[in-house]
Write an enzyme that holds these catalytic residues in place. Structure first.
Site, PDB file in Angstrom:
ATOM      1  N   GLY A  99       0.820  -1.212   0.000  1.00  0.00           N
ATOM      2  CA  GLY A  99       0.000   0.000   0.000  1.00  0.00           C
ATOM      3  C   GLY A  99       0.849   1.255   0.000  1.00  0.00           C
ATOM      4  N   ASP A 101      -8.390  -1.750  -0.666  1.00  0.00           N
ATOM      5  CA  ASP A 101      -9.134  -0.502  -0.459  1.00  0.00           C
ATOM      6  C   ASP A 101      -9.253   0.358  -1.723  1.00  0.00           C
ATOM      7  OD1 ASP A 101      -9.088  -1.332   2.178  1.00  0.00           O
ATOM      8  OD2 ASP A 101      -7.339  -0.125   2.695  1.00  0.00           O
TER       9      ASP A 101
END
Length: 777
Positions: free
Chosen positions: A118, A166
């Site tokens: 991420g 996400d």
């Protein structure tokens, strides 16, 4: 003097070393990215190392950094999570930890690092790269490395791939794992919908996403939720009244259930968290509805990756290796990503900056900016949701009648396209007409008005509720023109496959003879074959791809258990090899035979020899895909018999014809979302077109641009006149003459260990994100 780097993809990596690590939260598809990085790295002649347990393994070194082999990434493709492990690492945040990590890399001569994680993991990687010379100086001073070692590793190249369910990393359309998480969510939402309907319940579902509302927004779109709470756009003050009113309205329209989606970071305008329990309390107390909550939790991170994530991760893995090997000390650290269907490289720190800007915009209450900074894809999803959520149909009518029909073979997502077409048409004030049984129904008057609740719950239904046939209009043009006049049809939306395109074209050509056909027409591509000219993707192809991929996973499992077994699997697609090629990439096939790439007996012989060699390794199984019409003489039976004979004593063969299961099933999240957007875009375009050609109570449209295919081209949805696409079409084989996915074929072969040429001339230039955003009004 240093040798200039080789441009031959087979030799680009000779004498170089690449390390690959996964860091931060896991995401489905990370293994596919690791596998592609390892295999393409080995293909270029480089040494590739696994770094186990993320940055912690980089700091600890030793056995955590191991040389990877071709076979060590076998059977990884279909596994969720990350096989090489991931850990949140405190040590790497310290200078001392990063110095240890640098020492471990220098000792192994690794100067290229591929990080899958991420934004936090990628920011860490960039800091590591920036400090590299300083860390080398510390190591030299302490005598940990020799000056020769330091000179050989004077520069560190870094490339990132974003692995996060996400989808919160700005600059990228889709991060690895997002599509799979949506699959998990939709499986659960579909299951909950059936029980909610039985008991007339309201269900409140909390989905993951940290401070990003992407998963919540797309879930709401894909299941037709009544309300969604996302962090980027908190509801207006007084939302409680509005929510209760909307739920009551829906029940009043005959709906037996309500679905509310809450993103885990949802909050109100004052920054106070909105939780499932708050909403449940409100609905139960105010409306007295039977209400239940479900928090999905880590289920969303689990399970096997979807076909989309496997292909995305594999393509990004190839691009990452190329970016590393083409990098110079001046090249900024980049992330590889997909925009539309194109691989792109973006400056890592610009993406991180924009991602931080979103957080700042949310904290400062600039919510419109937050949505815009998330990027076009996010903004489109949010606007689409808002448009379909407003259920107040205008009193003032437009006096326009739009007819909708499905044409060709059924596919998943057709109903979702019909639903959004009907609802947005009604919101525009039009009267919507449903045509049953394709052009046949149009000729025989099987036409009836359809209202808002007539399409309720259609998003998640497979097949075609309107009914669909392959018959073309040329046989009954007289009857069709009479019915267009009789039912006063002003525009047509044709949702279907190649027959929809061919039928639309026949209607355009018949305009000279029949004035009634001079109405705006839009063709929305929907077919598992993905063979409609004018569009890179068709509704339904993603669902079929997932069906094939999941079946191939099971077949591979069976072959791995039996050992020395090769499966020949036949896929649909007519003459179009899209399904066979993409399923080959997603399931790790050894080869995929397609019509577009001619093959002869010599090629078949080479493929058999390749499998004989493979059986000498630890991977004693094979998977061959064959498109149903790839060759009239080299049939699935022929190939099966040939492989059985030539492989005698080395491997045995089995064959599977997948058949019509590829047209069935509930639509995938991608197909639901794509179909919904296509339906909306089609109606809005028709509305504009009708304004241009509506004169004195009647419509007259006969220019070429009044009959178009709405298609996805590279990065956007575009309308192309049917008459222009005619020359780009091979009508005999029912395929477009130019197909974008053919350039992915070399990747399929390289990942199956064939020595083939990879075209590196189309080098993706680094695109700036911040400049790209600045122009947005």
């Amino acid at each position: 003097m240093a040798q200039p780097p080789s441009t031959d993809p087979n030799k680009m990596g000779v004498g170089r070393s690449i390390a690959v690590l996964t860091s931060g939260g896991d995401a489905q598809g990370m293994n596919a990215a690791v596998r592609a990085t390892v295999r393409v790295g080995i293909y270029t002649g480089a040494k590739v190392y696994f770094v186990h347990e993320g940055y912690q393994g980089l700091v600890d070194g030793g056995d955590n950094i191991r040389l990877a082999t071709w076979e060590s990434v076998s059977m990884m493709l279909q596994l969720g999570g990350t096989v090489i492990g991931s850990a949140r690492c405190q040590d790497f945040r310290t200078k001392e930890g990063r110095t240890k990590a640098a020492c471990n890399l220098v000792k192994l001569g690794i100067t290229n690092l591929c990080v899958i994680g991420g934004d936090g993991s990628l920011t860490g990687a960039d800091q590591f790269r920036t400090e590299w010379s300083e860390l080398l100086a510390i190591l030299l001073k302490a005598g940990k490395v020799t000056s020769a070692e330091a000179k050989a590793s004077s520069h560190l190249n870094i490339v990132g791939m974003v692995g996060s369910i996400d989808n919160d990393f700005c600059g990228t359309d889709m991060t690895i794992g997002t599509d799979s998480a949506l699959h998990r969510i939709m499986e659960i939402v579909d299951a909950i919908t059936t029980t909610a309907q039985s008991h007339q319940r309201t269900f409140i579902l909390e989905v993951m996403g940290r401070h990003c509302g992407y998963l919540a927004c797309v879930t709401a779109l894909a299941c037709g939720a009544d309300w969604v709470f996302i962090p980027e756009m908190p509801p207006e003050d007084g939302w409680e009244e509005h929510l209760c009113r909307r739920l009551t309205d829906q029940r009043g329209r005959g709906s037996r259930l309500n679905i509310i989606i809450v993103a885990e970071g949802a909050m109100d305008r004052s920054g106070k968290a909105i939780t499932c329990d708050n909403v449940k309390k409100l609905v139960s107390t105010k409306l007295g509805f039977d209400t239940r909550t479900t928090i999905l939790g880590h289920v969303q991170r689990g399970g096997t990756p979807s076909a989309f994530d496997r292909i995305l991760a594999s393509r990004m893995g190839v691009e990452a290796v190329m970016a590393l090997l083409q990098a110079t000390p001046e090249t900024p650290a980049c992330v590889v990503s997909l925009s539309g269907n194109m691989a792109v490289r973006l400056p890592l720190m610009e993406c991180v900056q924009v991602t931080k800007d979103v957080t700042i915009a949310m904290a400062e209450g600039r919510f419109d900016d937050a949505v815009m900074l998330r990027g076009k894809s996010f903004e489109n999803n949010w606007n689409t949701y808002k448009m379909l959520a407003h259920v107040h149909i205008p009193e003032k009518k437009s006096n326009i009648n739009i007819a909708i029909l499905n044409v060709g073979a059924p596919c998943a997502g057709m109903n979702a396209a019909v639903r959004s077409t009907v609802r947005v048409g009604l919101l525009q004030g039009h009267r919507m007409l449903a045509v049953h049984d394709s052009f046949d129904g149009l000729a025989h008057g099987l036409i009836e008005p359809i209202d808002w609740s007539g399409v309720a719950g259609w998003t998640g239904k497979g097949g075609s509720n309107l009914g669909t046939k392959r018959a073309l209009p040329q046989d009954f043009m007289d009857e069709i023109s009479l019915n267009i006049a009789k039912f006063n049809i002003h525009a047509l939306v044709i949702i279907g496959g190649f027959e929809a395109f061919a039928g639309g074209l026949q209607m355009v050509q018949a305009r000279e003879k029949f004035e009634e056909l001079c109405i705006p027409i839009v063709v929305v591509p929907a077919t598992v074959s993905n063979n409609v000219p004018g569009s890179d993707f068709s509704i339904g192809a993603d669902t079929a791809l997932n069906t094939i991929t999941m079946t191939c996973d099971r077949i591979k499992q069976s072959a791995a258990g039996t050992k020395r077994r090769v499966f020949i699997v036949e896929t649909m697609g007519g003459h179009c090899g899209y399904l066979a090629t993409m399923a080959g990439l997603a399931s790790g096939a050894d080869f995929a035979y397609i019509y577009e790439e001619k093959f002869n007996i010599h090629d078949l012989e080479l493929n058999v020899e390749h499998l004989v060699e493979k059986m000498k390794t630890t991977v004693k199984r094979g998977l061959i895909l064959r498109n149903e019409k790839s060759n009239a003489n080299y049939t699935t039976d022929f190939i099966f018999n040939l492989y059985s004979e030539e492989g005698k004593g080395v491997f045995d063969c089995r064959k599977n014809v997948l058949g019509h299961m590829q047209q069935g099933g509930t639509p995938s999240p991608f197909d639901r979302n794509f179909a919904t957007k296509m339906g909306i875009k089609a109606v809005l375009w028709l509305t504009d077109k009708l304004k241009d050609c509506y004169r004195h109570g009647r419509v007259f449209a006969n220019s070429p641009d009044s009959a178009c295919v709405l298609g996805m081209k590279k990065r956007s949805l575009v309308f192309q006149p049917l008459s222009e696409l005619k020359d780009l079409t091979d009508f005999e084989h029912r395929i477009p003459k130019i197909q974008w996915w053919l350039k992915l074929r070399p990747i399929l072969k390289i990942l199956a260990k064939y020595q083939t040429d990879l075209d590196t001339t189309e080098k993706a230039e680094i695109e700036h994100v911040i400049k790209k955003r600045a122009g947005v009004p």
